[in-house]
Scaffold this motif. Structure first.
Motif, short mmCIF file in Angstrom:
data_model
loop_
_atom_site.label_atom_id
_atom_site.label_comp_id
_atom_site.label_asym_id
_atom_site.label_seq_id
_atom_site.Cartn_x
_atom_site.Cartn_y
_atom_site.Cartn_z
N ASP A 228 42.35 76.16 91.27
CA ASP A 228 42.58 76.40 89.84
C ASP A 228 43.14 77.79 89.60
OD1 ASP A 228 41.86 73.90 89.06
OD2 ASP A 228 39.94 74.46 88.16
N ALA A 232 46.66 78.50 87.81
CA ALA A 232 46.77 79.40 86.66
C ALA A 232 47.81 80.48 86.90
CB ALA A 232 45.41 80.03 86.36
N GLY A 386 38.52 77.58 74.19
CA GLY A 386 38.33 78.06 75.57
C GLY A 386 37.41 79.26 75.69
N TYR A 473 35.80 72.98 84.05
CA TYR A 473 37.08 72.36 83.71
C TYR A 473 37.95 73.32 82.93
CZ TYR A 473 40.32 69.68 80.81
OH TYR A 473 41.44 69.25 80.15
N ASN A 474 39.17 73.54 83.43
CA ASN A 474 40.18 74.34 82.73
C ASN A 474 39.60 75.65 82.23
OD1 ASN A 474 42.83 74.75 81.93
ND2 ASN A 474 42.55 73.77 79.93
N LYS A 475 38.87 76.34 83.11
CA LYS A 475 38.23 77.61 82.75
C LYS A 475 39.28 78.71 82.58
CE LYS A 475 34.91 80.67 82.32
NZ LYS A 475 34.21 81.21 83.50
N TRP A 495 45.76 79.41 82.24
CA TRP A 495 44.92 78.21 82.27
C TRP A 495 45.34 77.31 83.42
CZ3 TRP A 495 41.07 78.58 78.76
CH2 TRP A 495 41.28 79.46 77.69
N PRO A 496 44.40 76.79 84.19
CA PRO A 496 44.75 75.88 85.29
C PRO A 496 45.55 74.67 84.83
CG PRO A 496 42.47 76.61 85.51
CD PRO A 496 42.95 77.11 84.18
N GLU A 497 45.25 74.19 83.61
CA GLU A 497 45.97 73.02 83.09
C GLU A 497 47.21 73.41 82.30
OE1 GLU A 497 45.07 69.96 84.01
OE2 GLU A 497 43.50 70.95 85.18
N PRO A 501 41.81 74.40 76.71
CA PRO A 501 41.21 73.07 76.50
C PRO A 501 41.21 72.71 75.02
CG PRO A 501 39.50 74.69 76.89
CD PRO A 501 40.80 75.39 77.15
N CYS A 505 36.68 69.78 74.62
CA CYS A 505 36.40 70.30 75.97
C CYS A 505 35.71 69.25 76.83
CB CYS A 505 35.55 71.57 75.90
SG CYS A 505 35.61 72.57 77.42
#
Length: 511
Positions: A228, A232, A386, A473-475, A495-497, A501, A505
């Protein structure tokens, strides 16, 4: 005269008898002392629950009475924890342990340990004094695994024996390094039914997931995985793989390094250059001879068209690499180094050559937390989801109680430890049945799949929404740059995604 004294004073029958008695008493006394020492071994205790293992002068074990493990830097915070614990009555509390190498010889690790304990204590105090009288109250204990986590087994065994009264250990936090020893410790703890909340472990293989859902039953983490972090960084930098290069450690068995280089490799598909390799010492905190290798690698980097260098290695070697690249021959070209959260050690590393940053060299890393991430600034609004400024402001109030001097926050360690403690307390209290004073051990480890949505933890470093495997998740991943003066300057949240979020979330179903 001497002859007369020998015959009449020393060697009369009476004196012979007296001499024999004295000599016998001495011999018997020495023999008795030896037997006593044989039957009563040296007292190697340091404090309640803490002792010096055979062949070691370290104080290893578990204590919450104010013992500082003979580490002067920990005296103030250990005393604060001891005072707080002393206010608790038997039967009204559950215990959380912070498992760390408290007596580490590495300067960077010692700083990390101090900040993590300060963060954990800050949330313990909030849980006991500012949470609307929720129960159970929380007793915090310090658990030392020793230098290099060499004594993890005896400490984990002691923790396993504390799940009953009067301690009622219900969770272990800390677990701050992605090392083989810590993987074994997590395996032993979770195998014994004890919930574990990792603070700064980021290795992908010290985690549960679809492929191995019950490898570490009861493990949760508040930090993103290396994968992740790499995602990011990729979303933040939008790096052109054709102009990028990977420098990686070949020493295997280090889960942080192994999974970081795997994540970077996945991000650099299509890169024209093979990775540049180095091999760190068995103890990566040692200097070794890698500085010589980096001096050669910088020549080869100048031979490429690379502009971005991904670095997969620990902080000692990272510092050596920065120093080497700062004195490279091709100083007319600019380079950016991107790396994982071990970059957070650089701010306190006195061996770092600050002049290297003046040689058109930018160093950025994926931090686990940063004090500026959730504070608005001109031209840098706080994301709507987030995380929140309120959660961070609450942390600032709480951390002020942890030391008479301001606690250093730039490395993010206190923030992450505070959030890990918040997550552990959340699980303990959610698992406590109505009318009960504390939860059963087996009920705490089942809480992680519900820590999401409206039941998320409002962390100081960002929302903690766990997937069904206990991974965030998506920290939020703060991107931090090492400034010329050595300060760690926040750049922006990645953000990883790719985006923050949603308000809900809720992690999507994994394929």
């Amino acid at each position: 005269m001497l002859e007369w004294l020998r015959r009449h004073l020393y060697w009369t029958p009476r004196q012979k008898l007296f001499t024999w008695i004295v000599v016998s008493a001495v011999v018997l006394g020495l023999g008795g002392f030896a037997i006593s020492r044989w039957n009563d071994p040296e007292d190697r205790s340091c404090a309640t629950g803490v002792e010096r293992p055979a062949g070691s002068d370290e104080c290893v074990g578990v204590n919450g009475d104010g013992h500082d493990f003979r580490v002067p830097d920990l005296t103030e915070i250990a005393d604060a924890i001891g005072r707080e614990n002393a206010t608790l009555k038997d039967g009204e509390y559950a215990t959380v342990a912070v498992l760390l190498p408290l007596t580490s010889a590495d300067a960077g690790m010692r700083t990390k340990v101090l900040h993590e304990i300060q963060g954990a204590y800050a949330y313990q105090y909030r849980a006991n004094h500012a949470s609307n009288s929720e129960t159970p109250k929380i007793r915090l204990v310090l658990a030392n695994t020793g230098k290099g986590n060499a004594h993890w087994r005896s400490t984990v065994d002691r923790l396993a024996a504390m799940t009953g009264a009067p301690h009622r250990l219900r969770a272990v936090s800390g677990v701050a390094t992605s090392s083989t020893e810590m993987r074994e410790a997590v395996t032993a703890l979770t195998g014994g039914g004890i919930a574990v909340v990792g603070t700064t472990i980021t290795a992908d293989d010290i985690a549960n997931g679809p492929g191995a859902p019950n490898r570490y039953p009861g493990l949760a983490r508040v930090s993103p995985t290396n994968s992740d972090e790499a995602k990011a960084l990729a979303h933040f930098g939008r790096v052109d793989a054709a102009k990028a290069l990977l420098v990686q450690d070949t020493r295997s068995g280090d889960h942080y390094t192994d999974t970081l280089k795997a994540a970077f490799t996945a991000s650099l598909k299509g890169a024209p250059y093979e990775p540049q390799l180095f091999t760190s010492p068995a103890d990566p905190t040692e200097e070794g001879t890698t500085a010589n290798t980096f001096r050669q690698i910088t020549h080869l980097i100048c031979d490429t068209r690379a502009e971005t260098v991904f670095f997969a290695g620990r902080h000692t070697q990272l510092r050596q690499f920065i120093n080497a690249l700062g004195s490279r021959g091709c100083t007319d070209r600019a380079f950016t180094i991107l790396t994982g959260d071990e970059g957070s050690y650089l701010g306190a590393d006195k061996l770092l050559d600050r002049n290297a940053l003046k040689a058109r060299l930018t160093v950025r890393y994926a931090a686990l937390a940063h004090p500026d991430a959730w504070q608005p600034a001109p031209g840098r609004p706080v994301p709507a989801t987030g995380g929140s400024t309120v959660a961070y402001s609450t942390f600032v109030t709480d951390i002020a109680r942890a030391s008479k001097k301001p606690v250093a926050l730039a490395d993010g360690q206190a923030i992450v430890a505070y959030d890990a403690m918040a997550t552990a307390v959340h699980a303990i209290r959610q698992a406590t049945p109505q009318g009960s004073r504390y939860p059963e051990l087996a009920d705490v480890v089942t809480q992680w799949p519900q820590v999401k949505g409206s039941l998320r933890v409002q962390g100081a470093g960002g929302w903690i929404c766990l997937d069904n495997y206990g991974n965030p998740y998506n920290k939020a991943v703060p991107i931090v740059e090492l400034a010329l003066d050595g300060t760690q300057r926040f750049v922006q949240i990645a953000w990883p995604e790719g985006n923050p979020p949603t308000t809900a979330c809720l992690p999507p179903k994994k394929k």
